[in-house]
Design a protein around this motif. Structure first.
Motif, PDB file in Angstrom:
ATOM      1  N   SER A  75       9.421 -12.158   1.215  1.00  0.00           N
ATOM      2  CA  SER A  75       9.190 -11.898  -0.208  1.00  0.00           C
ATOM      3  C   SER A  75       8.497 -13.112  -0.832  1.00  0.00           C
ATOM      4  O   SER A  75       8.661 -14.242  -0.375  1.00  0.00           O
ATOM      5  CB  SER A  75      10.494 -11.569  -0.932  1.00  0.00           C
ATOM      6  OG  SER A  75      11.380 -12.660  -0.910  1.00  0.00           O
ATOM      7  N   ALA A  93       6.078  -8.809   2.690  1.00  0.00           N
ATOM      8  CA  ALA A  93       6.316  -7.366   2.572  1.00  0.00           C
ATOM      9  C   ALA A  93       6.693  -6.985   1.147  1.00  0.00           C
ATOM     10  O   ALA A  93       6.456  -5.865   0.726  1.00  0.00           O
ATOM     11  CB  ALA A  93       7.426  -6.952   3.531  1.00  0.00           C
ATOM     12  N   LEU A  94       7.305  -7.923   0.402  1.00  0.00           N
ATOM     13  CA  LEU A  94       7.744  -7.680  -0.963  1.00  0.00           C
ATOM     14  C   LEU A  94       7.156  -8.726  -1.894  1.00  0.00           C
ATOM     15  O   LEU A  94       7.179  -9.918  -1.580  1.00  0.00           O
ATOM     16  CB  LEU A  94       9.269  -7.753  -1.060  1.00  0.00           C
ATOM     17  CG  LEU A  94      10.067  -6.767  -0.219  1.00  0.00           C
ATOM     18  CD1 LEU A  94      11.549  -7.130  -0.259  1.00  0.00           C
ATOM     19  CD2 LEU A  94       9.849  -5.355  -0.722  1.00  0.00           C
ATOM     20  N   GLY A 125       5.528  -2.294  -2.361  1.00  0.00           N
ATOM     21  CA  GLY A 125       6.557  -3.316  -2.250  1.00  0.00           C
ATOM     22  C   GLY A 125       6.668  -4.250  -3.435  1.00  0.00           C
ATOM     23  O   GLY A 125       7.185  -5.344  -3.299  1.00  0.00           O
ATOM     24  N   ALA A 146       8.785  -0.746  -6.548  1.00  0.00           N
ATOM     25  CA  ALA A 146       9.631  -0.260  -5.454  1.00  0.00           C
ATOM     26  C   ALA A 146      11.106  -0.519  -5.736  1.00  0.00           C
ATOM     27  O   ALA A 146      11.973   0.086  -5.107  1.00  0.00           O
ATOM     28  CB  ALA A 146       9.233  -0.935  -4.142  1.00  0.00           C
TER      29      ALA A 146
END
Length: 164
Positions: A75, A93-94, A125, A146
């Motif tokens: 993240s 990914a985030l 994400g 998300a």
């Protein structure tokens, strides 16, 4: 998200998170040995409750991933589109868009607002962060986020749920 200001309220906050949620362990100002011990306790609870546990730098053993502005982080904080693009390029990914609303964590910081925060997204994400509550999540979720993250949004007496 954890930090020193929550103190012992951290434990009931962790119990209120739904299984499948995530925890980003920060505690940047905590001395290293104490930080590792605190992380180990949080990790035990996270495993028992099926929570994903990420650690902010410096990394800690047993975390499912890393949070921060470093290549390979799971993240990444994104306060504008440039930071979001950098996070994607680094493999995050985030992305945590913040602050969406005014927050006690960053007093005086200008809030992005929901629409501006949603526009910094550059892929799936995007997590809304900053002044988030369950009520505010219902307001912004249709903008493509998300999920949402917070500290104060989970800080309520047992049985009362997140602040709305």
């Amino acid at each position: 998200m954890t930090d020193e200001r929550v103190g012992d309220r951290l434990w009931p906050m962790l119990r209120r998170l739904p299984p499948g949620s995530g925890v980003i362990f920060r505690h940047h100002a905590t001395p290293p040995a104490e930080r590792r011990a605190l992380f180990a306790r949080v990790r035990r609870i996270a495993r028992a409750r099926r929570l994903m546990l990420l650690a902010a730098r410096p990394p800690l053993p047993g975390a499912a991933g890393l949070h921060g502005r470093v290549r390979g982080a799971t993240s990444w904080p994104a306060h504008d589109r440039r930071e979001a693009v950098a996070g994607r390029r680094a493999g995050a990914a985030l992305l945590l868009a913040s602050p969406v609303f005014p927050t006690r964590s960053h007093p005086g910081a200008e809030a992005l607002g929901p629409m501006r925060a949603a526009r910094i997204d550059c892929g799936a994400g995007m997590i809304a962060l900053g002044g988030m509550t369950e009520r505010r999540w219902r307001r912004v979720r249709a903008l493509g986020f998300a999920g949402w993250a917070g500290i104060d949004g989970w800080d309520r007496p047992a049985g009362q749920g997140p602040r709305a």
